[in-house]
Write a protein that holds these residues in place. Structure first.
Motif, short mmCIF file in Angstrom:
data_model
loop_
_atom_site.label_atom_id
_atom_site.label_comp_id
_atom_site.label_asym_id
_atom_site.label_seq_id
_atom_site.Cartn_x
_atom_site.Cartn_y
_atom_site.Cartn_z
N ASP A 134 0.83 -1.21 0.00
CA ASP A 134 0.00 0.00 0.00
C ASP A 134 0.87 1.26 0.00
N ILE A 135 1.98 1.21 0.74
CA ILE A 135 2.88 2.36 0.79
C ILE A 135 3.51 2.61 -0.58
N LEU A 136 4.04 1.56 -1.19
CA LEU A 136 4.69 1.70 -2.50
C LEU A 136 3.72 2.22 -3.55
N ALA A 137 2.46 1.82 -3.44
CA ALA A 137 1.46 2.27 -4.41
C ALA A 137 1.18 3.75 -4.30
N GLN A 138 1.45 4.34 -3.14
CA GLN A 138 1.14 5.76 -2.90
C GLN A 138 2.22 6.71 -3.40
N ILE A 139 3.43 6.24 -3.54
CA ILE A 139 4.53 7.17 -3.84
C ILE A 139 4.78 7.26 -5.34
N THR A 140 5.42 8.33 -5.76
CA THR A 140 5.62 8.62 -7.18
C THR A 140 6.62 7.65 -7.81
N LYS A 141 6.59 7.58 -9.14
CA LYS A 141 7.52 6.69 -9.82
C LYS A 141 8.96 7.16 -9.65
N ASP A 142 9.15 8.48 -9.59
CA ASP A 142 10.51 9.01 -9.37
C ASP A 142 11.08 8.51 -8.05
N ARG A 143 10.24 8.52 -7.03
CA ARG A 143 10.72 8.05 -5.72
C ARG A 143 10.91 6.54 -5.74
N LEU A 144 10.05 5.83 -6.43
CA LEU A 144 10.22 4.38 -6.57
C LEU A 144 11.55 4.07 -7.25
N ASN A 145 11.85 4.84 -8.29
CA ASN A 145 13.12 4.64 -9.00
C ASN A 145 14.31 4.92 -8.08
N PHE A 146 14.18 5.94 -7.24
CA PHE A 146 15.25 6.27 -6.32
C PHE A 146 15.51 5.11 -5.35
N ILE A 147 14.43 4.55 -4.81
CA ILE A 147 14.57 3.40 -3.91
C ILE A 147 15.15 2.21 -4.67
N ALA A 148 14.73 2.03 -5.93
CA ALA A 148 15.22 0.92 -6.75
C ALA A 148 16.74 1.02 -6.96
N VAL A 149 17.22 2.24 -7.16
CA VAL A 149 18.67 2.44 -7.31
C VAL A 149 19.39 2.01 -6.04
N ASN A 150 18.86 2.43 -4.89
CA ASN A 150 19.50 2.09 -3.62
C ASN A 150 19.37 0.61 -3.26
N CYS A 151 18.43 -0.06 -3.89
CA CYS A 151 18.27 -1.51 -3.69
C CYS A 151 18.98 -2.30 -4.78
N ALA A 152 19.67 -1.58 -5.69
CA ALA A 152 20.39 -2.23 -6.80
C ALA A 152 19.48 -3.14 -7.60
N LEU A 153 18.27 -2.64 -7.91
CA LEU A 153 17.29 -3.41 -8.67
C LEU A 153 17.59 -3.30 -10.16
N ALA A 154 17.94 -4.40 -10.79
CA ALA A 154 18.31 -4.40 -12.21
C ALA A 154 17.07 -4.21 -13.10
N GLY A 155 17.25 -3.57 -14.25
CA GLY A 155 16.19 -3.41 -15.24
C GLY A 155 15.08 -2.46 -14.83
N ARG A 156 15.31 -1.65 -13.83
CA ARG A 156 14.26 -0.78 -13.29
C ARG A 156 13.76 0.26 -14.29
N SER A 157 14.66 0.73 -15.17
CA SER A 157 14.28 1.81 -16.09
C SER A 157 13.23 1.38 -17.11
N LYS A 158 13.09 0.08 -17.33
CA LYS A 158 12.15 -0.42 -18.34
C LYS A 158 10.79 -0.79 -17.74
N LEU A 159 10.67 -0.69 -16.44
CA LEU A 159 9.44 -1.14 -15.78
C LEU A 159 8.40 -0.03 -15.67
N LYS A 160 7.15 -0.39 -15.89
CA LYS A 160 6.05 0.53 -15.63
C LYS A 160 5.85 0.63 -14.11
N LYS A 161 5.06 1.60 -13.67
CA LYS A 161 4.97 1.86 -12.24
C LYS A 161 4.53 0.63 -11.45
N GLN A 162 3.48 -0.06 -11.87
CA GLN A 162 3.00 -1.22 -11.11
C GLN A 162 4.04 -2.34 -11.13
#
Length: 381
Positions: A26-54
């Motif tokens: 529920d928390i992740l669904a509330q925040i913007t994609k820019d912030r999701l991307n920022f967290i993804a960078v800090n989590c070293a999530l591969a392929g993040r740039s190609k993913l849609k928000k959901q």
């Protein structure tokens, strides 16, 4: 007061606006994609740039709740971070407007803690799923590993502040001697790797741990420095005293500093807060081995004019402070201690003597302007 306002504003900027939610999805669904991307960078999530928000929400959910991710972040959580986490383990959320950003930013960047702002009140949450992942750990083994990790990090911080630069082997030797431990270089390097994504004041390269104030120095300067100290012993205080140097602003309040502080208050008529600020800056300048003219600038920039009598009285006090200040070039020893420890003239040269010639060089025209001959740390502070 200004600092409190700035910290409150930073807390507000980091918070999700609205009612508290404790479910990670529920928390992740509330925040913007820019912030999701920022967290993804800090989590070293591969392929993040190609993913849609959901898709990004789903991928981040899997990464954040991964036991390995939770364990790695919690192992390296610093004292203020761990204190906040301990509070959050015990409750669905906490309300606190006084939490400093240092206590949660690293955890927030990893998606492990979030904050909410509702009606001017700040709430902090560790999602239920994160707590569940933590509970899957062998908590006894985790506690042992965290103790070792934190010990290594505290010693590394302290050594970088006290010595400037030290070989990893020597640091491991000190840690093992003071803790009856069996820390290996492999384990030490593993700890260093685990904090590679944190903002630290030290770094490890080529088997040496060095303070980041040395980042500006060239390899040639490192070699020169190491050559100059190679025959000097290390000042190694007892464990409790050594670990105090892990605090970046810690220094020993020596009798010489006390004497200088008392003179500033009693003879120059300055309040205690002003006197403490002056001796803090003078101690820093001495530790950086600044010339006496630069040290005297601490009075000039505060518009404190010294007459000839005051000048003749205060210079010897400053020289005594200098001679009892711990320095990187002396591997943590003060010039006075090292001159007693070693009888060679090269070491005794570090001790300043108060002579008429020394005091006659002090004057308004001799003071350095801001930035001339000063290191970056001095200018910043």
């Amino acid at each position: 007061m200004e600092l409190e306002k700035e910290m409150l504003q930073l807390n507000v900027n980091n918070a999700i606006k609205g009612a508290v939610v404790t479910s990670l999805k529920d928390i992740l669904a509330q925040i913007t994609k820019d912030r999701l991307n920022f967290i993804a960078v800090n989590c070293a999530l591969a392929g993040r740039s190609k993913l849609k928000k959901q898709e990004l929400v789903d991928a981040l959910y899997d990464r954040i709740t991964d036991v390995t991710h939770v364990r790695a972040a919690f192992l390296t959580a610093e004292m203020q971070e761990w204190e906040l986490m301990s509070r959050l383990f015990k409750a669905p959320y906490i309300q606190d407007n006084t939490v400093f950003a240092d206590a949660y930013l690293f955890l927030m960047d990893k998606g492990l803690v979030f904050s909410f702002l509702e009606q001017d009140k700040l709430y902090f949450v560790m999602p239920e799923e994160v707590k569940a992942s933590y509970q899957k750990l062998d908590l006894n083994l985790f506690g042992q590993e965290r103790t070792v990790t934190q010990l290594v990090l505290r010693y590394s911080e302290a050594a970088s502040n006290l010595y400037g630069i030290i070989s990893v082997q020597k640091l491991i030797e000190i840690i093992n001697d003071q803790n009856e431990g069996s820390l290996t270089e492999e384990k030490f390097n593993h700890v260093c790797l685990s904090v590679s994504d944190k903002v630290l004041t030290w770094n490890v390269q080529h088997g040496m741990l060095f303070n980041d104030e040395l980042d500006e120095e060239s390899l040639h300067e490192y070699e020169k420095f190491l050559e100059s100290v190679k025959d000097k012993p290390y000042y190694i205080p007892p464990k409790e005293e050594l670990l105090r140097y892990a605090e970046i602003d810690y220094f020993e309040m020596t009798p010489q500093l006390e004497a200088l502080k008392n003179y500033i208050m009693q003879q120059l008529g300055k309040v205690e807060q002003m006197a403490e600020a002056i001796i803090d800056d003078i101690q820093l300048a001495c530790s950086m081995e600044e010339p006496i003219s630069v040290i005297m600038e601490e009075f000039e920039r505060r518009k404190i004019r010294l007459n000839k009598k005051q000048l003749n009285e205060i210079v010897p006090l400053i020289i005594q402070v200098n001679n009892t200040t711990r320095m990187w070039s002396n591997r943590g020893y003060t010039p006075a201690e090292l001159s007693q420890e070693r009888s060679q003239s090269t070491n005794a040269d570090n001790v300043l003597q108060h002579t008429a010639a020394a005091s006659s060089k002090i004057g308004r025209n001799d003071l350095c302007s801001c930035g001339s001959g000063k290191k970056h740390k001095k200018c910043c502070l």
